[in-house]
Design an enzyme around this catalytic site. Structure first.
Site, PDB file in Angstrom:
ATOM      1  N   CYS A 137      12.340  -3.933   4.692  1.00  0.00           N
ATOM      2  CA  CYS A 137      12.028  -4.963   3.684  1.00  0.00           C
ATOM      3  C   CYS A 137      13.003  -4.882   2.497  1.00  0.00           C
ATOM      4  CB  CYS A 137      10.607  -4.748   3.195  1.00  0.00           C
ATOM      5  SG  CYS A 137      10.183  -5.714   1.750  1.00  0.00           S
TER       6      CYS A 137
ATOM      7  N   ASP B   6      16.071 -11.045 -14.874  1.00  0.00           N
ATOM      8  CA  ASP B   6      14.830 -10.610 -14.231  1.00  0.00           C
ATOM      9  C   ASP B   6      15.141 -10.349 -12.770  1.00  0.00           C
ATOM     10  OD1 ASP B   6      12.252  -9.800 -13.927  1.00  0.00           O
ATOM     11  OD2 ASP B   6      11.326 -11.672 -14.577  1.00  0.00           O
ATOM     12  N   ASP B   7      14.334  -9.478 -12.149  1.00  0.00           N
ATOM     13  CA  ASP B   7      14.631  -9.141 -10.751  1.00  0.00           C
ATOM     14  C   ASP B   7      14.254 -10.274  -9.811  1.00  0.00           C
ATOM     15  OD1 ASP B   7      11.900  -7.831 -11.618  1.00  0.00           O
ATOM     16  OD2 ASP B   7      11.719  -8.366  -9.503  1.00  0.00           O
TER      17      ASP B   7
ATOM     18  N   TYR C 101      12.103  -5.102  -5.947  1.00  0.00           N
ATOM     19  CA  TYR C 101      10.970  -5.091  -6.856  1.00  0.00           C
ATOM     20  C   TYR C 101       9.888  -4.047  -6.552  1.00  0.00           C
ATOM     21  CZ  TYR C 101       6.586  -6.826  -8.893  1.00  0.00           C
ATOM     22  OH  TYR C 101       5.389  -6.925  -9.542  1.00  0.00           O
TER      23      TYR C 101
ATOM     24  N   ASN D   8       0.177   1.336   5.813  1.00  0.00           N
ATOM     25  CA  ASN D   8       0.860   0.382   4.937  1.00  0.00           C
ATOM     26  C   ASN D   8       1.535  -0.630   5.837  1.00  0.00           C
ATOM     27  OD1 ASN D   8       4.035   0.479   3.200  1.00  0.00           O
ATOM     28  ND2 ASN D   8       2.430  -1.042   3.026  1.00  0.00           N
ATOM     29  N   GLY D   9       1.275  -1.908   5.573  1.00  0.00           N
ATOM     30  CA  GLY D   9       1.886  -2.965   6.374  1.00  0.00           C
ATOM     31  C   GLY D   9       0.844  -3.977   6.803  1.00  0.00           C
TER      32      GLY D   9
ATOM     33  N   CYS E 173       0.853  -1.174   0.000  1.00  0.00           N
ATOM     34  CA  CYS E 173       0.000   0.000   0.000  1.00  0.00           C
ATOM     35  C   CYS E 173       0.890   1.225   0.000  1.00  0.00           C
ATOM     36  CB  CYS E 173      -0.854   0.068   1.269  1.00  0.00           C
ATOM     37  SG  CYS E 173      -2.123  -1.191   1.354  1.00  0.00           S
TER      38      CYS E 173
ATOM     39  N   GLY F  99      -0.321  -0.120  -4.988  1.00  0.00           N
ATOM     40  CA  GLY F  99      -1.649  -0.675  -4.751  1.00  0.00           C
ATOM     41  C   GLY F  99      -2.626  -0.113  -5.750  1.00  0.00           C
TER      42      GLY F  99
ATOM     43  N   CYS G 214       5.401 -14.094   3.454  1.00  0.00           N
ATOM     44  CA  CYS G 214       5.616 -12.822   4.158  1.00  0.00           C
ATOM     45  C   CYS G 214       4.385 -12.553   5.014  1.00  0.00           C
ATOM     46  CB  CYS G 214       5.780 -11.692   3.145  1.00  0.00           C
ATOM     47  SG  CYS G 214       5.900 -10.059   3.908  1.00  0.00           S
TER      48      CYS G 214
ATOM     49  N   CYS H  66      15.033  -6.980   6.471  1.00  0.00           N
ATOM     50  CA  CYS H  66      14.250  -8.210   6.556  1.00  0.00           C
ATOM     51  C   CYS H  66      14.535  -9.020   5.293  1.00  0.00           C
ATOM     52  CB  CYS H  66      12.765  -7.881   6.626  1.00  0.00           C
ATOM     53  SG  CYS H  66      11.743  -9.369   6.584  1.00  0.00           S
TER      54      CYS H  66
HETATM   55  O1  LIG Z   1       7.763 -15.818 -11.439  1.00  0.00           O
HETATM   56  P1  LIG Z   1       6.505 -15.099 -11.657  1.00  0.00           P
HETATM   57  O2  LIG Z   1       5.457 -15.428 -10.626  1.00  0.00           O
HETATM   58  O3  LIG Z   1       5.949 -15.249 -13.027  1.00  0.00           O
HETATM   59  O4  LIG Z   1       6.752 -13.541 -11.416  1.00  0.00           O
HETATM   60  C1  LIG Z   1       7.953 -12.862 -11.569  1.00  0.00           C
HETATM   61  C2  LIG Z   1       7.777 -11.633 -12.428  1.00  0.00           C
HETATM   62  O5  LIG Z   1       6.772 -10.756 -11.848  1.00  0.00           O
HETATM   63  C3  LIG Z   1       7.328  -9.454 -11.703  1.00  0.00           C
HETATM   64  O6  LIG Z   1       7.096  -8.669 -12.853  1.00  0.00           O
HETATM   65  P2  LIG Z   1       5.817  -7.754 -13.080  1.00  0.00           P
HETATM   66  O7  LIG Z   1       5.377  -7.922 -14.480  1.00  0.00           O
HETATM   67  O8  LIG Z   1       4.801  -7.992 -12.005  1.00  0.00           O
HETATM   68  O9  LIG Z   1       6.313  -6.268 -12.800  1.00  0.00           O
HETATM   69  P3  LIG Z   1       7.469  -5.359 -13.431  1.00  0.00           P
HETATM   70  O10 LIG Z   1       6.905  -4.719 -14.662  1.00  0.00           O
HETATM   71  O11 LIG Z   1       7.764  -4.335 -12.372  1.00  0.00           O
HETATM   72  O12 LIG Z   1       8.670  -6.179 -13.709  1.00  0.00           O
HETATM   73  C4  LIG Z   1       8.806  -9.668 -11.556  1.00  0.00           C
HETATM   74  O13 LIG Z   1       9.524  -8.513 -11.967  1.00  0.00           O
HETATM   75  C5  LIG Z   1       9.064 -10.839 -12.489  1.00  0.00           C
HETATM   76  O14 LIG Z   1       9.255 -10.374 -13.817  1.00  0.00           O
HETATM   77  N1  LIG Z   2      -0.663  -3.845   1.681  1.00  0.00           N
HETATM   78  C1  LIG Z   2      -0.893  -3.135   2.749  1.00  0.00           C
HETATM   79  O1  LIG Z   2      -0.038  -2.438   3.272  1.00  0.00           O
HETATM   80  C2  LIG Z   2      -2.267  -3.357   3.312  1.00  0.00           C
HETATM   81  C3  LIG Z   2      -2.635  -2.572   4.560  1.00  0.00           C
HETATM   82  C4  LIG Z   2      -3.703  -3.297   5.354  1.00  0.00           C
HETATM   83  N2  LIG Z   2      -3.162  -4.466   5.980  1.00  0.00           N
HETATM   84  C5  LIG Z   2      -4.888  -3.635   4.460  1.00  0.00           C
HETATM   85  O2  LIG Z   2      -5.093  -4.782   4.117  1.00  0.00           O
HETATM   86  O3  LIG Z   2      -5.598  -2.734   4.088  1.00  0.00           O
HETATM   87  S1  SF4 Z   3       9.381 -11.269   4.167  1.00  0.00           S
HETATM   88 FE1  SF4 Z   3      10.229 -10.500   2.212  1.00  0.00          FE
HETATM   89  S2  SF4 Z   3       8.612  -9.234   1.304  1.00  0.00           S
HETATM   90 FE2  SF4 Z   3       8.074  -9.564   3.488  1.00  0.00          FE
HETATM   91  S3  SF4 Z   3       8.934  -7.776   4.570  1.00  0.00           S
HETATM   92 FE3  SF4 Z   3      10.487  -9.381   4.644  1.00  0.00          FE
HETATM   93  S4  SF4 Z   3      11.786  -9.018   2.813  1.00  0.00           S
HETATM   94 FE4  SF4 Z   3       9.884  -7.873   2.530  1.00  0.00          FE
HETATM   95 MG   LIG Z   4       8.978  -8.236 -14.037  1.00  0.00          MG
END
Ligand SMILES: O=P(O)(O)OC[C@H]1O[C@H](OP(=O)(O)OP(=O)(O)O)[C@H](O)[C@@H]1O
Ligand SMILES: NC(=O)CC[C@H](N)C(=O)O
Ligand code: SF4
Ligand SMILES: [Mg+2]
Length: 533
Positions: free
Chosen positions: A310, A419-420, A316, A151-152, A42, A74, A456, A514
């Site tokens: 995080c 990819d990230d 990402y 957020n959280g 969020c 979000g 998470c 984290c």
């Molecule tokens: O292994 P999967 O479950 O298929 O997901 C991984 C992909 O999802 C995300 O991209 P996304 O298209 O959501 O966002 P981006 O445009 O920021 O890369 C991430 O960057 C990877 O490319």
């Molecule tokens: N992703 C979030 O940070 C969500 C905030 C809150 N836990 C909700 O569900 O609205």
């Molecule tokens: S578990 Fe992963 S996604 Fe969740 S707060 Fe920690 S580093 Fe971020």
């Molecule tokens: Mg991607």
């Protein structure tokens, strides 16, 4: 949409696994399940005008643009609440389902009069994606109206819920953010001698529930900006300067503030005329009034616990032009790519990326390895989330239709694709197929983060353990499954090294991340054991 059945355990040993699976399924009920990636979190935002009120700043428009810059965090619903500063009984409120641009038209912005306001853009983690759970939450207390944006995710939500219900409060939703709002309204058992002591109430809540939140809390004429003691979710401050004042460079105290903003990320600051000032410190409670900002308190973490920002914000979630811990996210992603090139070199003709989030790391890999960068994929920006499809063929196609191959750059080439992250593993396979069909002779995959193995509990909707591809296949097996010539992940140590390589404060106590979804080491302890601290 495919439905998941809850787990019924047959033996003692299965009990914990079942409990965790059911927890994850329960969390996802009522929300749109997705086929790829991590779903975001969020965004929270607050703005206040300085000096005499009514302010000349267009507060509602500033918040709206601030939220637009946080839209990537979000997309389910959003809201803005403003106050004109005079009446503690009345706030202006506009909330709704969907994107910021659909909710806040001219009429909505006109309705949101005031010199102070907060806003929220939501991806649900607790409670369904429905109108009743839209934020900010507004309640009317004995001491006036209160609005909260969060957020959280509260890790010890259940025990706090029991405590609040036990004090005779009725909750109207299952949202942990409503719970926070109501917990703040509780009169302390020892009483308050001089009206409500909001900072004391906030501090008490933070001690009861130290993870995980960034909050903006609004009263009729002030905002409290609050970050949890672990610093798990981001939050930063910006100063609105007079028009024509330069916004670059270090923040200079002598330059007068026309207003202040607080935001999950700094990426929108320049577009609203705000200069980045600093992060809200872990555990810090900041009071923002028309006279300026001041730190009210810094709440300590439980003993022996380290800071836990995080790490996936860097990988990402965040926009690449945001600043965390004194460094730009884009620079960290590039460093991850450099580290990846050191850990897993490969012979290739070109380095490329899966757009968007993988691109900075690909540039880093390219610089480190000397292999030139070349784009090989076009992403269709109009294809939304790929919701669960009834068949595997449709699932693969729904990913493939997001991308097109630049055949001219690929034909006859050995392609190294970055990819990230790989989450469910649905994205990478169709892309490799696309590149091979476009004439690539080899496709090697390098992932700029370690394998995701654990759920998470702190505000990110990571799929269930069984859905995470890394729990089913190791890197070599995954390479075979997706048709890559090779596939390697960045190590956990490598990611941490990349993230910390340019952090100005090297004080070990002050830096901590984290990594629970990668290592299973949860910052507040194992979530399924004792959540009550
Ligand atoms: O292994 P999967 O479950 O298929 O997901 C991984 C992909 O999802 C995300 O991209 P996304 O298209 O959501 O966002 P981006 O445009 O920021 O890369 C991430 O960057 C990877 O490319
Ligand atoms: N992703 C979030 O940070 C969500 C905030 C809150 N836990 C909700 O569900 O609205
Ligand atoms: S578990 Fe992963 S996604 Fe969740 S707060 Fe920690 S580093 Fe971020
Ligand atoms: Mg991607």
């Amino acid at each position: 949409m495919a439905s998941e059945s809850t787990c019924q355990h047959s033996s003692e040993e299965d009990s914990l696994a079942c409990e965790m699976k059911n927890f994850a399924i329960e969390k996802r009920r009522g929300r749109g399940a997705v086929t790829s990636g991590l779903t975001h979190e969020c965004g929270v935002f607050g703005a206040i005008g300085c000096g005499e009120w009514p302010t000349t700043l267009e507060i509602s428009q500033i918040i709206c643009w601030g939220l637009v810059a946080l839209q990537h965090r979000g997309q389910e619903s959003a809201g803005i609440v403003t106050s004109e500063g005079k009446c503690s009984k009345y706030f202006n409120i506009v909330k709704g389902m969907g994107l910021i641009s659909n909710i806040f038209n001219d009429q909505a912005i006109r309705k949101l009069k005031g010199s102070i306001g907060i806003g929220h853009t939501r991806y649900s983690t607790s409670a369904a994606s429905e109108e009743v759970n839209c934020q900010p939450f507004v309640v009317h207390t004995q001491h006036g109206a209160l609005a909260v944006a969060h957020n959280g995710e509260l890790v010890n939500c259940d025990s706090l819920r029991k405590m609040v219900l036990g004090r005779g409060v009725g909750l109207s939703t299952h949202s942990d953010s409503e719970l926070i709002t109501q917990a703040l309204c509780l009169n302390p058992p020892e009483g308050e001698s001089n009206g409500p002591d909001w900072p004391a109430r906030i501090k008490h809540l933070m001690q009861l529930a130290p993870l995980s939140y960034s909050l903006v809390i609004m009263l009729k004429n002030k905002i409290y900006a609050v970050r949890d003691p672990y610093g798990n979710r981001p939050l930063c401050l910006g100063k609105i300067l007079a028009q024509n004042e330069p916004l670059d460079g270090d923040c200079d105290d002598s330059r007068e503030a026309e207003g202040w903003v607080v935001s999950s990320e700094s990426c929108g600051f320049l577009s609203i005329g705000a200069q980045y000032v600093r992060e809200v410190f872990p555990g810090e409670i900041i009071e923002m009034t028309r006279h300026g900002i001041r730190t009210i308190d810094i709440v300590e973490r439980p003993e022996d616990k380290i800071q836990a920002f995080c790490i996936f914000e860097y990988v990402y979630f965040a926009r690449a032009d945001s600043i965390f811990e004194g460094q730009m996210v884009y620079a960290v992603r590039m460093q991850c790519g450099r580290q990846l090139a050191i850990e897993h070199p490969v012979e290739a003709d070109i380095v490329s990326s899966v757009p968007e989030s993988g691109t900075a790391a690909a540039h880093g890999f390219s610089r480190q390895s000397g292999i030139s960068f070349s784009e090989v994929l076009c992403k269709n920006r109009y294809v939304g989330r790929s919701f669960i499809q009834p068949s595997n063929r449709l699932r693969q196609l729904s990913i493939a239709k997001k991308f097109g191959a630049l055949s001219g750059s690929v034909k006859g080439k050995r392609v190294l694709l970055i990819d990230d992250s790989i989450v469910r593993g649905n994205t990478i396979g169709p892309i490799i197929k696309l590149l091979r069909n476009a004439g690539a002779t080899e496709v090697h995959i390098r992932v700029a983060s370690p394998p995701l193995l654990y759920p998470c509990y702190m505000g990110i909707n990571i799929p269930t353990t069984e859905e995470l591809i890394a729990n089913k296949l190791d890197a070599d097996e995954l390479a075979v499954a997706v048709g890559a010539n090779s596939l390697k992940y960045l190590s956990v140590e490598g990611l941490i090294k990349a993230v910390r390589s340019d952090i100005k404060s090297k004080n070990a106590h002050k830096v901590g991340h984290c990594t629970a979804c990668l290592t299973g080491e949860y910052p507040g302890g194992e979530p399924h054991k004792d959540l009550d601290w």
